[in-house]
Design a protein around this motif. Structure first.
Motif, short mmCIF file in Angstrom:
data_model
loop_
_atom_site.label_atom_id
_atom_site.label_comp_id
_atom_site.label_asym_id
_atom_site.label_seq_id
_atom_site.Cartn_x
_atom_site.Cartn_y
_atom_site.Cartn_z
N TRP A 132 47.92 26.04 -0.95
CA TRP A 132 48.81 25.92 0.18
C TRP A 132 48.89 27.19 0.98
CZ3 TRP A 132 52.31 25.90 -4.27
CH2 TRP A 132 53.34 26.81 -4.20
N HIS A 133 49.06 26.96 2.26
CA HIS A 133 49.15 27.99 3.28
C HIS A 133 50.63 28.05 3.66
CE1 HIS A 133 47.94 29.29 7.61
NE2 HIS A 133 48.17 30.34 6.85
N GLU A 134 51.24 29.22 3.52
CA GLU A 134 52.68 29.33 3.68
C GLU A 134 53.03 30.55 4.53
OE1 GLU A 134 55.82 28.36 0.45
OE2 GLU A 134 55.28 30.47 0.17
N ILE A 135 54.06 30.39 5.33
CA ILE A 135 54.60 31.49 6.12
C ILE A 135 56.02 31.74 5.64
CG2 ILE A 135 55.24 32.30 8.43
CD1 ILE A 135 52.92 30.34 9.40
N ASN A 194 54.72 42.51 -0.53
CA ASN A 194 53.55 41.67 -0.29
C ASN A 194 52.42 42.00 -1.24
OD1 ASN A 194 54.74 40.10 1.68
ND2 ASN A 194 53.89 41.28 3.39
N GLU A 195 52.26 43.26 -1.60
CA GLU A 195 51.22 43.67 -2.54
C GLU A 195 51.51 43.07 -3.92
OE1 GLU A 195 47.59 45.27 -3.27
OE2 GLU A 195 48.59 45.24 -1.31
N HIS A 252 47.30 37.01 4.80
CA HIS A 252 46.55 36.99 6.06
C HIS A 252 47.15 37.92 7.09
CE1 HIS A 252 44.23 33.57 4.63
NE2 HIS A 252 45.36 33.01 4.26
N ASN A 253 48.46 37.85 7.26
CA ASN A 253 49.15 38.64 8.27
C ASN A 253 50.56 38.95 7.80
OD1 ASN A 253 47.26 38.47 10.69
ND2 ASN A 253 47.55 36.29 10.25
N PHE A 291 57.75 38.50 8.79
CA PHE A 291 56.96 37.29 8.58
C PHE A 291 55.73 37.67 7.79
CE2 PHE A 291 59.42 36.39 12.35
CZ PHE A 291 59.79 35.07 12.19
N SER A 292 55.41 36.89 6.76
CA SER A 292 54.20 37.10 5.97
C SER A 292 53.50 35.76 5.81
CB SER A 292 54.55 37.67 4.59
OG SER A 292 55.19 38.92 4.70
#
Length: 117
Positions: free
Chosen positions: A96-99, A13-14, A69-70, A79-80
């Motif tokens: 865009w906001h993506e999970i 994620n980093e 965000h999480n 889940f990211s």
């Protein structure tokens, strides 16, 4: 010493947050990984995903921001939640906001599915 899966997820994620999307794909995807995009696109194998992501990353003119965000991990599934803000070379903008739902095996991604947030 071997990293825990939580440490691996945090490192991946980093890399994404720092715009190292292609590098994270190279490092963390298993050879036989499958991905499923919200638009129905499926990739079979790391090579297809690298090709897809290479084309996408190559079309970015400017990264305005990538926000994590999480993130959560239960067993071998994580889940990211990200927001991506890009200016594209064709003059368009992407916000865009993506999970991401990721299945891990031995510290590598074997399946990843992308959802609109």
């Amino acid at each position: 010493m071997e990293q825990s899966l939580n440490e691996v997820l945090s490192a991946k994620n980093e890399m994404v947050k720092n715009g190292q999307i292609l590098e994270a794909t190279e490092k963390y995807f298993a050879a036989d990984a499958k991905t499923y995009d919200f638009d129905g696109t499926v990739t079979n194998g790391k090579g297809e995903m690298l090709s897809k992501m290479g084309s996408f990353v190559g079309s970015i003119a400017k990264v305005n921001g990538i926000t994590l965000h999480n993130a959560s991990l239960t067993g071998d599934i994580s889940f990211s939640e990200f927001t991506f803000d890009f200016d594209m070379q064709d003059g368009s903008k992407i916000l865009w906001h993506e999970i991401l739902r990721t299945v891990w095996k031995n510290g590598q991604i074997v399946e990843e599915q992308y959802f609109k947030g």
